[in-house]
Design an enzyme around this catalytic site. Sequence first.
Site, PDB file in Angstrom:
ATOM      1  CG  HIS A 260       7.163  -2.162 -28.782  1.00  0.00           C
ATOM      2  ND1 HIS A 260       6.538  -1.473 -27.774  1.00  0.00           N
ATOM      3  CD2 HIS A 260       6.333  -3.187 -29.100  1.00  0.00           C
ATOM      4  CE1 HIS A 260       5.378  -2.046 -27.494  1.00  0.00           C
ATOM      5  NE2 HIS A 260       5.237  -3.098 -28.284  1.00  0.00           N
TER       6      HIS A 260
ATOM      7  CE  LYS B 276       4.362  -8.444 -34.422  1.00  0.00           C
ATOM      8  NZ  LYS B 276       3.530  -7.245 -34.536  1.00  0.00           N
TER       9      LYS B 276
ATOM     10  NE  ARG C  45       4.419  -9.313 -30.677  1.00  0.00           N
ATOM     11  CZ  ARG C  45       5.609  -8.725 -30.631  1.00  0.00           C
ATOM     12  NH1 ARG C  45       6.698  -9.446 -30.391  1.00  0.00           N
ATOM     13  NH2 ARG C  45       5.723  -7.427 -30.830  1.00  0.00           N
TER      14      ARG C  45
ATOM     15  NE  ARG D 124       3.268  -7.346 -27.240  1.00  0.00           N
ATOM     16  CZ  ARG D 124       4.587  -7.507 -27.222  1.00  0.00           C
ATOM     17  NH1 ARG D 124       5.113  -8.459 -26.453  1.00  0.00           N
ATOM     18  NH2 ARG D 124       5.377  -6.753 -27.944  1.00  0.00           N
TER      19      ARG D 124
ATOM     20  CG  HIS E  87      -1.742  -8.600 -28.144  1.00  0.00           C
ATOM     21  ND1 HIS E  87      -0.662  -9.324 -28.614  1.00  0.00           N
ATOM     22  CD2 HIS E  87      -1.494  -7.306 -28.450  1.00  0.00           C
ATOM     23  CE1 HIS E  87       0.189  -8.507 -29.183  1.00  0.00           C
ATOM     24  NE2 HIS E  87      -0.289  -7.267 -29.094  1.00  0.00           N
TER      25      HIS E  87
ATOM     26  CE1 TYR F 218       0.730  -1.711 -24.218  1.00  0.00           C
ATOM     27  CE2 TYR F 218       2.708  -1.091 -25.390  1.00  0.00           C
ATOM     28  CZ  TYR F 218       1.673  -1.965 -25.184  1.00  0.00           C
ATOM     29  OH  TYR F 218       1.578  -3.078 -25.950  1.00  0.00           O
TER      30      TYR F 218
END
Length: 191
Positions: free
Chosen positions: A161, A64, A40, A138, A135, A170
């Site tokens: 994730h 995150k 990111r 990504r 992004h 995806y």
Amino acid sequence: MPRYISAAEVERVIASCDVTMPMGIRDRAVLLLLSRLGLRAGDISGMRLEDIDWNEGTLRVRGKGRREIRLPLPQDARDAVIDYLRHARPPAACDQIFLRTIAPFRPLVSTSVSSIVSLALARAGIDHAPSRGAHLLRHSAATSMLRAGATLDVIGTVLRHRSVDTTAHYAKVDIDMLAQIVQPWPGSASC
């Protein structure tokens, strides 16, 4: 649907950097990290010198929720970062890796990282990109991994994730792969 560009277009974006100039050397390193590891913009702006283990060839990424993971650093990205540190990074007291190329030499912010992508897309002549920020690379990395046969679990680990449901997003893009495994609808075949 995820927004991505093809692997060939990603390579054109990376090749668009003028590596005879400090900004081009920096931008190439940034683009390689974004596209090879699916990072990111915030991962790039927060990246510090101690995050790279040169002996192990790994990069520590804080995602995150302050979760940390060590990712293998691809050789081309590693070489580009070394080139940047040796030849293009301005002298500065901060330990963030990527800095502005114009004084005052402060760390890049996330919006600057996305601007690097946007400008590289323009230089590469890619006008049809579904988005223009960090992004995009990504999503393109995830799509390339999927098309190369990586499982959703592997892709989810690289992208950090928390849920496979997020990564499953995806799978929607690989129409060719899905067409190979689709079964005929019951009763649709003639006898």
